[in-house]
Design a protein around this motif. Structure first.
Motif, PDB file in Angstrom:
ATOM      1  N   LEU A  28       0.185  17.119  -0.412  1.00 48.74           N
ATOM      2  CA  LEU A  28       0.531  16.113  -0.452  1.00 48.74           C
ATOM      3  C   LEU A  28       1.838  16.145   0.612  1.00 48.74           C
ATOM      4  O   LEU A  28       2.181  15.082   1.552  1.00 48.74           O
ATOM      5  CB  LEU A  28       1.167  15.738  -1.560  1.00 48.74           C
ATOM      6  CG  LEU A  28       0.177  15.618  -2.852  1.00 48.74           C
ATOM      7  CD1 LEU A  28       0.636  15.059  -3.970  1.00 48.74           C
ATOM      8  CD2 LEU A  28      -0.667  14.317  -2.241  1.00 48.74           C
ATOM      9  N   ARG A  77       0.687  -1.190   0.052  1.00 47.54           N
ATOM     10  CA  ARG A  77       0.012  -0.102  -0.023  1.00 47.54           C
ATOM     11  C   ARG A  77       0.910   1.300   0.064  1.00 47.54           C
ATOM     12  O   ARG A  77       0.542   2.313  -0.675  1.00 47.54           O
ATOM     13  CB  ARG A  77      -0.940   0.091   1.253  1.00 47.54           C
ATOM     14  CG  ARG A  77      -2.445   0.779   1.018  1.00 47.54           C
ATOM     15  CD  ARG A  77      -3.073   0.993   2.418  1.00 47.54           C
ATOM     16  NE  ARG A  77      -2.397   1.634   3.220  1.00 47.54           N
ATOM     17  CZ  ARG A  77      -2.394   1.807   4.488  1.00 47.54           C
ATOM     18  NH1 ARG A  77      -3.113   1.069   5.242  1.00 47.54           N
ATOM     19  NH2 ARG A  77      -1.386   2.657   5.122  1.00 47.54           N
ATOM     20  N   ASN A  78       1.910   1.228   0.840  1.00 49.08           N
ATOM     21  CA  ASN A  78       2.683   2.545   1.075  1.00 49.08           C
ATOM     22  C   ASN A  78       3.442   2.975  -0.368  1.00 49.08           C
ATOM     23  O   ASN A  78       3.450   4.021  -0.799  1.00 49.08           O
ATOM     24  CB  ASN A  78       3.641   2.470   2.190  1.00 49.08           C
ATOM     25  CG  ASN A  78       2.889   2.578   3.395  1.00 49.08           C
ATOM     26  OD1 ASN A  78       1.725   2.674   3.538  1.00 49.08           O
ATOM     27  ND2 ASN A  78       3.615   2.321   4.550  1.00 49.08           N
ATOM     28  N   ALA A  89       1.253  13.358   3.201  1.00 51.89           N
ATOM     29  CA  ALA A  89       1.730  12.256   3.038  1.00 51.89           C
ATOM     30  C   ALA A  89       3.469  12.482   2.944  1.00 51.89           C
ATOM     31  O   ALA A  89       4.110  11.912   2.268  1.00 51.89           O
ATOM     32  CB  ALA A  89       1.662  11.617   1.482  1.00 51.89           C
ATOM     33  N   MET A 130       2.517   2.026  -3.222  1.00 52.78           N
ATOM     34  CA  MET A 130       1.678   2.417  -4.288  1.00 52.78           C
ATOM     35  C   MET A 130       1.104   3.682  -3.943  1.00 52.78           C
ATOM     36  O   MET A 130       0.995   4.687  -4.884  1.00 52.78           O
ATOM     37  CB  MET A 130       0.319   1.459  -4.092  1.00 52.78           C
ATOM     38  CG  MET A 130       0.842   0.194  -4.797  1.00 52.78           C
ATOM     39  SD  MET A 130      -0.461  -0.983  -5.063  1.00 52.78           S
ATOM     40  CE  MET A 130      -1.819  -0.055  -5.818  1.00 52.78           C
ATOM     41  N   ILE A 131       0.991   4.196  -2.676  1.00 51.54           N
ATOM     42  CA  ILE A 131       0.608   5.540  -2.422  1.00 51.54           C
ATOM     43  C   ILE A 131       1.776   6.581  -2.907  1.00 51.54           C
ATOM     44  O   ILE A 131       1.321   7.778  -3.898  1.00 51.54           O
ATOM     45  CB  ILE A 131       0.456   5.952  -1.049  1.00 51.54           C
ATOM     46  CG1 ILE A 131      -1.043   5.062  -0.488  1.00 51.54           C
ATOM     47  CG2 ILE A 131       0.215   7.452  -0.736  1.00 51.54           C
ATOM     48  CD1 ILE A 131      -1.155   5.143   0.982  1.00 51.54           C
ATOM     49  N   THR A 132       3.038   6.186  -2.738  1.00 51.67           N
ATOM     50  CA  THR A 132       4.045   6.870  -3.178  1.00 51.67           C
ATOM     51  C   THR A 132       4.137   7.124  -4.825  1.00 51.67           C
ATOM     52  O   THR A 132       4.257   8.267  -5.183  1.00 51.67           O
ATOM     53  CB  THR A 132       5.463   6.419  -2.845  1.00 51.67           C
ATOM     54  OG1 THR A 132       5.222   6.022  -1.350  1.00 51.67           O
ATOM     55  CG2 THR A 132       6.545   7.391  -3.165  1.00 51.67           C
ATOM     56  N   ALA A 167       1.449   6.633  -6.596  1.00 50.87           N
ATOM     57  CA  ALA A 167       0.330   7.295  -7.123  1.00 50.87           C
ATOM     58  C   ALA A 167       0.613   8.973  -6.933  1.00 50.87           C
ATOM     59  O   ALA A 167       0.298   9.783  -7.878  1.00 50.87           O
ATOM     60  CB  ALA A 167      -0.969   6.955  -6.358  1.00 50.87           C
ATOM     61  N   LEU A 168       1.235   9.314  -5.791  1.00 50.09           N
ATOM     62  CA  LEU A 168       1.423  10.863  -5.442  1.00 50.09           C
ATOM     63  C   LEU A 168       2.155  11.323  -6.531  1.00 50.09           C
ATOM     64  O   LEU A 168       1.984  12.455  -7.133  1.00 50.09           O
ATOM     65  CB  LEU A 168       2.221  10.890  -4.144  1.00 50.09           C
ATOM     66  CG  LEU A 168       1.501  10.714  -2.866  1.00 50.09           C
ATOM     67  CD1 LEU A 168       2.298  10.848  -1.779  1.00 50.09           C
ATOM     68  CD2 LEU A 168       0.656  11.703  -2.645  1.00 50.09           C
ATOM     69  N   TYR A 221       5.789   9.537   2.720  1.00 44.49           N
ATOM     70  CA  TYR A 221       5.810   8.879   1.517  1.00 44.49           C
ATOM     71  C   TYR A 221       6.562   9.979   0.296  1.00 44.49           C
ATOM     72  O   TYR A 221       7.387   9.460  -0.198  1.00 44.49           O
ATOM     73  CB  TYR A 221       4.355   8.916   1.125  1.00 44.49           C
ATOM     74  CG  TYR A 221       3.362   8.043   1.837  1.00 44.49           C
ATOM     75  CD1 TYR A 221       3.893   6.777   2.251  1.00 44.49           C
ATOM     76  CD2 TYR A 221       2.092   8.384   2.160  1.00 44.49           C
ATOM     77  CE1 TYR A 221       3.278   5.991   3.096  1.00 44.49           C
ATOM     78  CE2 TYR A 221       1.564   7.836   2.990  1.00 44.49           C
ATOM     79  CZ  TYR A 221       1.839   6.602   3.628  1.00 44.49           C
ATOM     80  OH  TYR A 221       1.174   5.718   4.464  1.00 44.49           O
TER      81      TYR A 221
END
Lengths: 295, 275
Positions: B256, B191-192, B260, B194-196, B198-199, B263
């Motif tokens: 962001l 998950r992490n 985040a 993927m968040i990175t 995506a960001l 991330y």
């Protein structure tokens, strides 16, 4: 096996379609003569290497090449120098260290168009804060035409680009510094090494691989800087800030001669690849060095 | 001794605050200008603080840049979706399968990040023209993904190789195929990363100017970066609304960073590649 192909086929197809094909297209476009009508009529006659000859014979080519070299070298030098100084500074332990370090990231995250716009306002000849401050302090007698004089435009654009790149250099170099084992510094201190000697004989050699990566990435990134220059000067005045990137743009999308634009773009690729090869060779020859020193 | 140390670290903090203040001054100057009345910006000495400020600039910014802001959101969101769809399965395969050519594929992903954007714009213009996609969201999403996809694969693969094989093997013993393992084991764990990814895809697309200005000949899907660019050209006197647009365009980056932060830092150092 079918599953494996299923997972990898999309990315391979994507790379071929969106990198392979365009790069090949760019290569062939450089061999054809385009005019404003070419994209409607599909008529772009083959002219061989005439575009390359035209581009290299153009006096703007020398200007753009020199500007690109100066812009890139000055940007890298100062971004790296200031970034390294900040990274070393932030290694100290003090309250708010983490918060301040992450605040420094902001300029790097902003859209480059926004950063460029802010600098354009700061550099404004009449009402910009830079001239107003310099005039008030008596440093200059008359307002400096930061962006509109051929002598000042390139340094001004470079300064704005340096500002944009400092956070990136700082963050990566800071990460590199953190990975240097503390006991090496302790050992050096026991041997009577001062602050400078510890930097010179521990930090600098052990940071070399990271420095090389930062400089290489910085080079690739700086060669293709477009937004900052377009917003600040659009390559002017009188090509004073024209780089190979902005020139390629103005040939293709300004004069609609995509053949010339593609030729300049391909020269840019060659330059980037040249440095990439140098970097890879440098990596290979200097690769074991840090390990040796660590032992 | 303790007092002495405390004084010294306090002094260091002050020095650090000053350094950060100097480096972030241009941003303060943007916010300050965005809150001034248009006439207030044409004064000497300059107004250092937005005392008696006005939201006039923001009103004008939203009026003229509303549509471009929506376009930017659409393009950025589309780029995130396309990037994840392409890069997640690829990263899974590159981290799990021993296939011939995997090394070459990784090398290609590194190499294509070095291709200058202007070269991509030049040739993608021809491609989009042939396919009739010029001046559409699709053109910008596809073009922006060329920046985001290689970066995302490198980040995701680097994370997925650290996931122990046993995790997937257990599921496979229970009869799950690779698609199942990816979906219910690897994706939740990643998950992490993927968040990175995506960001950064979002930020790349949001900040894109080159593709937006080249593949969009009639400005039909003009995003906010081009909006600002045209705005400066047309209204050099209205610096307050130009700066207000700049502040608005910076909001995603600011959000962001706050939401985040870890991330973002991971992306900067882990991927270490920014266009």
């Amino acid at each position: 096996m079918a599953a494996r192909i299923g997972f990898l086929a999309p990315i391979v197809a994507y790379l071929v379609l969106f990198f392979g094909y365009p790069l090949a297209a760019n290569f062939t476009m450089a061999l054809r003569e385009y005019t404003a009508a070419s994209f409607y009529t599909g008529d772009a006659p083959f002219v061989g290497l005439a575009n390359y000859a035209a581009v290299m014979g153009d006096p703007v080519f020398t200007t753009a090449l020199t500007n690109t070299a100066v812009f890139t070298a000055a940007s890298l030098f100062f971004q790296f120098g200031i970034g390294l100084a900040l990274a070393v500074f932030f290694q100290r332990h003090f309250p708010l260290n983490g918060v301040l370090r992450s605040l420094l990231l902001i300029p790097w995250l902003l859209p480059l168009v926004v950063s460029g716009t802010v600098w354009r306002w700061i550099f404004d000849q009449e009402y910009g804060v830079l001239n107003q401050t310099l005039l008030a302090l008596g440093v200059v007698d008359t307002a400096v035409p930061w962006l509109s004089s051929t002598a000042m435009a390139l340094p001004s654009v470079t300064a704005a680009n340096i500002w944009v790149g400092i956070p990136f250099n700082m963050v990566i170099l800071y990460g590199g510094l953190q990975s240097i084992p503390a006991h090496l510094y302790e050992a050096a201190a026991l041997d009577g090494a001062g602050r400078w000697q510890r930097f010179r004989h521990v930090t600098w050699p052990l940071l070399r691989p990271v420095s090389a990566v930062v400089l290489m990435l910085g080079l690739v990134y700086t060669l293709k800087v477009f937004d900052v220059i377009m917003v600040l000067t659009q390559g002017g005045p009188a090509n004073a800030t024209q780089t190979l990137t902005t020139w390629s743009y103005s040939l293709s999308f300004g004069e609609l001669d995509f053949g010339l634009g593609a030729a300049v773009g391909n020269l840019l690729i060659v330059i980037a690849l040249l440095f990439a090869v140098l970097y890879l060779r440098g990596l290979r020859s200097s690769g074991p060095a840090p390990a040796r020193e660590r032992r | 001794m303790a007092v002495h140390t405390r004084v010294r670290t306090a002094f260091t903090t002050v020095a650090a605050v000053v350094i950060v203040g100097v480096l972030l001054f241009p941003l303060y100057w943007m916010v300050n200008a965005s809150l001034q009345p248009a006439t207030g910006l044409l004064e000497t000495p300059p107004r250092w603080f937005p005392v008696g400020g006005t939201l006039e600039g923001y009103r004008e910014a939203f009026q003229s840049q509303g549509r471009p802001l929506v376009n930017s959101v659409v393009v950025a969101a589309g780029t995130v979706a396309l990037t994840l769809v392409l890069s997640v399965p690829a990263s899974y395969a590159l981290s799990r399968f021993r296939v011939r050519g995997a090394g070459a594929l990784m090398f290609a992903l590194l190499l294509v990040q070095m291709v200058p954007g202007i070269v991509m714009a030049n040739s993608l213009y021809a491609v989009m023209n042939q396919t009739g996609l010029l001046s559409t969201y699709a053109a910008l999403i596809l073009a922006d993904s060329t920046v985001a996809v290689p970066f995302a694969v490198l980040i995701l693969r680097a994370f997925m190789v650290t996931i122990p094989d046993e995790l997937g093997e257990a599921a496979m013993v229970d009869g799950a195929g690779h698609a199942r393992v990816l979906w219910s084991v690897v994706i939740p764990v990643s998950r992490n990363a993927m968040i990175t990814a995506a960001l950064f895809a979002f930020l790349f697309a949001w900040a894109d100017f080159l593709f937006a200005v080249t593949l969009n000949s009639d400005d039909a899907v003009m995003p906010v970066t081009v909006g600002i660019y045209r705005f400066i050209g047309a209204h050099t006197a209205d610096w307050n609304s130009v700066m207000a647009t700049g502040v608005i365009a910076s909001v995603p980056a600011a959000i962001l960073l706050v939401v985040a932060q870890r991330y973002v830092a991971a992306g900067v150092t882990g991927g270490a590649l920014k266009d």
